[in-house]
Design a protein around this motif. Structure first.
Motif, PDB file in Angstrom:
ATOM      1  N   GLU A   5       0.805  -1.204   0.000  1.00 31.87           N
ATOM      2  CA  GLU A   5       0.000   0.000   0.000  1.00 31.87           C
ATOM      3  C   GLU A   5       0.848   1.267   0.000  1.00 31.87           C
ATOM      4  OE1 GLU A   5      -2.261  -0.587   3.524  1.00 31.87           O
ATOM      5  OE2 GLU A   5      -3.840  -1.699   2.516  1.00 31.87           O
ATOM      6  N   LYS A   6       2.141   1.128   0.236  1.00 31.58           N
ATOM      7  CA  LYS A   6       3.011   2.298   0.279  1.00 31.58           C
ATOM      8  C   LYS A   6       3.202   2.865  -1.114  1.00 31.58           C
ATOM      9  CE  LYS A   6       5.568   1.205   4.487  1.00 31.58           C
ATOM     10  NZ  LYS A   6       6.882   0.899   5.079  1.00 31.58           N
ATOM     11  N   ILE A   7       3.045   4.154  -1.220  1.00 28.59           N
ATOM     12  CA  ILE A   7       3.179   4.829  -2.502  1.00 28.59           C
ATOM     13  C   ILE A   7       4.660   4.939  -2.853  1.00 28.59           C
ATOM     14  CG2 ILE A   7       2.810   7.025  -3.681  1.00 28.59           C
ATOM     15  CD1 ILE A   7       0.248   7.294  -1.992  1.00 28.59           C
ATOM     16  N   ARG A   8       4.981   4.547  -4.070  1.00 24.81           N
ATOM     17  CA  ARG A   8       6.372   4.590  -4.542  1.00 24.81           C
ATOM     18  C   ARG A   8       6.629   5.967  -5.138  1.00 24.81           C
ATOM     19  NH1 ARG A   8       5.230  -0.377  -8.329  1.00 24.81           N
ATOM     20  NH2 ARG A   8       3.401   0.979  -8.495  1.00 24.81           N
ATOM     21  N   CYS A  37       6.065   6.207   2.703  1.00 20.21           N
ATOM     22  CA  CYS A  37       6.235   5.961   1.278  1.00 20.21           C
ATOM     23  C   CYS A  37       7.522   5.194   1.009  1.00 20.21           C
ATOM     24  CB  CYS A  37       6.257   7.280   0.508  1.00 20.21           C
ATOM     25  SG  CYS A  37       7.690   8.324   0.893  1.00 20.21           S
ATOM     26  N   GLU A 114       4.554   2.481 -14.615  1.00 22.60           N
ATOM     27  CA  GLU A 114       3.937   2.228 -13.304  1.00 22.60           C
ATOM     28  C   GLU A 114       4.839   1.453 -12.353  1.00 22.60           C
ATOM     29  OE1 GLU A 114       0.009   0.656 -13.804  1.00 22.60           O
ATOM     30  OE2 GLU A 114      -0.714   2.444 -14.819  1.00 22.60           O
ATOM     31  N   ASP A 117       4.711   5.412  -8.507  1.00 21.00           N
ATOM     32  CA  ASP A 117       3.340   5.929  -8.507  1.00 21.00           C
ATOM     33  C   ASP A 117       3.273   7.427  -8.777  1.00 21.00           C
ATOM     34  OD1 ASP A 117       2.053   3.413  -7.754  1.00 21.00           O
ATOM     35  OD2 ASP A 117       3.072   3.699  -5.820  1.00 21.00           O
ATOM     36  N   ILE A 324       1.791  12.513  -2.557  1.00 25.13           N
ATOM     37  CA  ILE A 324       1.105  11.377  -1.929  1.00 25.13           C
ATOM     38  C   ILE A 324      -0.381  11.698  -1.722  1.00 25.13           C
ATOM     39  CG2 ILE A 324       0.942  10.017   0.202  1.00 25.13           C
ATOM     40  CD1 ILE A 324       4.028  10.334   0.408  1.00 25.13           C
ATOM     41  N   PHE A 327      -2.179  11.741  -5.095  1.00 24.52           N
ATOM     42  CA  PHE A 327      -2.322  10.377  -5.613  1.00 24.52           C
ATOM     43  C   PHE A 327      -3.480   9.659  -4.924  1.00 24.52           C
ATOM     44  CE2 PHE A 327      -1.411   5.826  -5.568  1.00 24.52           C
ATOM     45  CZ  PHE A 327      -1.159   5.578  -6.912  1.00 24.52           C
ATOM     46  N   ARG A 328      -3.566   9.806  -3.622  1.00 25.99           N
ATOM     47  CA  ARG A 328      -4.644   9.150  -2.870  1.00 25.99           C
ATOM     48  C   ARG A 328      -6.000   9.754  -3.224  1.00 25.99           C
ATOM     49  NH1 ARG A 328      -1.426   8.877   2.930  1.00 25.99           N
ATOM     50  NH2 ARG A 328      -0.474   6.819   2.620  1.00 25.99           N
ATOM     51  N   SER A 331      -6.965   8.634  -6.733  1.00 27.98           N
ATOM     52  CA  SER A 331      -7.337   7.216  -6.754  1.00 27.98           C
ATOM     53  C   SER A 331      -8.743   7.013  -6.211  1.00 27.98           C
ATOM     54  CB  SER A 331      -6.334   6.388  -5.939  1.00 27.98           C
ATOM     55  OG  SER A 331      -5.038   6.471  -6.497  1.00 27.98           O
TER      56      SER A 331
END
Length: 346
Positions: A5-8, A37, A114, A117, A324, A327-328, A331
């Motif tokens: 679940e950690k955003i790269r 992250c 991909e 992220d 971050i 992105f969340r 999404s």
């Protein structure tokens, strides 16, 4: 949070002779960042270890030998080159500019595929990046070509957001660039970004005039009367809340910007001077309107302090946080757009 679940967070290292390396290291020296992250720096392990020693940092870099070897819980480095590079802090160097582009290109490719992220870009030097193969004035224009969508330079904090009708355009050419189609496109991009990236359900947008005093009824130019005003009226007629054009000289000083979710400036300095005056160090440059998320700090290479350990990493840290968050938000927005009944019952 589980690893998957950690955003790269991909990071292009910027100009190697500037402060980019220092602000990246200062940001990820804090082990708590690895709980938030997974950082992936596109440079070389040799260069990053040079920086680690120079700044007497205790950070440990993990060499990801390929993009599928990115490790959670570590500060990853992907080798964008294998060469030995001579670092001379504070020096403008065309060869160093080539390495900043190698980093940007490798990070952008990983973003498109991909493996990462989001992308956070450390500052580049706009002059020394120019070459026969790279003729873009900066990150925004390059990414606009590489990623789908209509790019917009969007300077943001949690409380202030400023978009631009024109960005890296000479002042003398600004009026000829501003057309009704451009205004509609940029305002639509701002509106969409506010909804999907910042969770604003009904955006309220202010637009700054092209001319002083909005042209004073044609005394100081007629572009506001003939181009801006009728276009804004048309957009409002279609249900958007877009107000203006406002005279730029008093708009920020009067705190009028606090009445809006975003402000659209006609040209670069009209928007960025007040933004950086109000939010310097906490502001983030976000490229809105693209298929992927990219942010950067609100400052440049700062050659004058490079290598001295004096750089403030606050804006870069905020750029990571903002990437971050966006992105969340995006999404979740895309998920509920496809499942509207689930959102209604939430």
């Amino acid at each position: 949070m589980k690893n998957e679940e950690k955003i790269r967070v991909g990071i292009s290292i910027g100009d190697l002779n500037g402060i980019g390396s220092e602000i990246v290291i200062k940001t990820f020296e804090d082990p708590r960042m690895l709980e938030l992250c997974t950082p992936v720096i596109f440079a070389s392990t040799r260069v990053m270890n040079f920086y680690r020693k120079h700044f007497s940092s205790k950070i440990n870099f993990h060499e990801a030998k390929s993009l599928d070897k990115i490790a959670h819980g570590k500060v990853n480095v992907v080798n964008a080159w294998q060469d030995n590079v001579k670092i001379e802090f504070g020096t403008e160097d065309k060869t160093i500019g080539e390495y900043s582009i190698k980093s940007l290109e490798a990070a952008t490719d990983a973003l498109k595929k991909e493996f990462i992220d989001v992308l956070v870009t450390a500052p580049i030097h706009k002059h020394n990046i120019q070459s026969d193969t790279f003729k873009f004035p900066g990150h925004t224009d390059y990414l606009a070509q590489q990623l789908e969508g209509n790019s917009l330079m969007f300077m943001v904090t949690d409380t202030l957001k400023v978009g631009l009708l024109t960005d890296h355009v000479p002042v003398k050419d600004v009026p000829s660039h501003i057309t009704k189609d451009l205004i509609k496109q940029k305002i639509e991009t701002v509106s969409k970004s506010l909804k999907q990236d910042f969770a604003v359900s009904k955006p309220k947008i202010a637009v700054l005039a092209i001319n002083p005093h909005a042209g004073d009824n044609g005394v100081i130019g007629n572009e506001d009367d003939t181009i801006l005003k009728p276009t804004l009226e048309e957009l409002n007629g279609k249900g958007q809340i877009v107000m203006g054009p406002y005279s730029a000289d008093s708009f920020f000083g009067s705190k009028n910007y606090k009445n809006f979710d975003a402000v659209v400036a006609s040209y670069h300095d009209q928007g960025l001077i007040p933004f950086k005056t109000i939010a310097f160090g906490s502001g983030v440059n976000f490229t809105a309107g693209l298929s992927r998320v990219r942010t950067s700090p609100d400052h440049g290479t700062a050659f004058e302090i490079a290598g001295k350990g004096e750089a403030d990493a606050s804006s870069f840290l905020q750029a990571v946080y903002m990437a971050i968050k966006i992105f969340r938000n995006r999404s979740e927005y895309l998920h509920y757009s496809k499942n509207p009944l689930r959102k209604a019952s939430k």
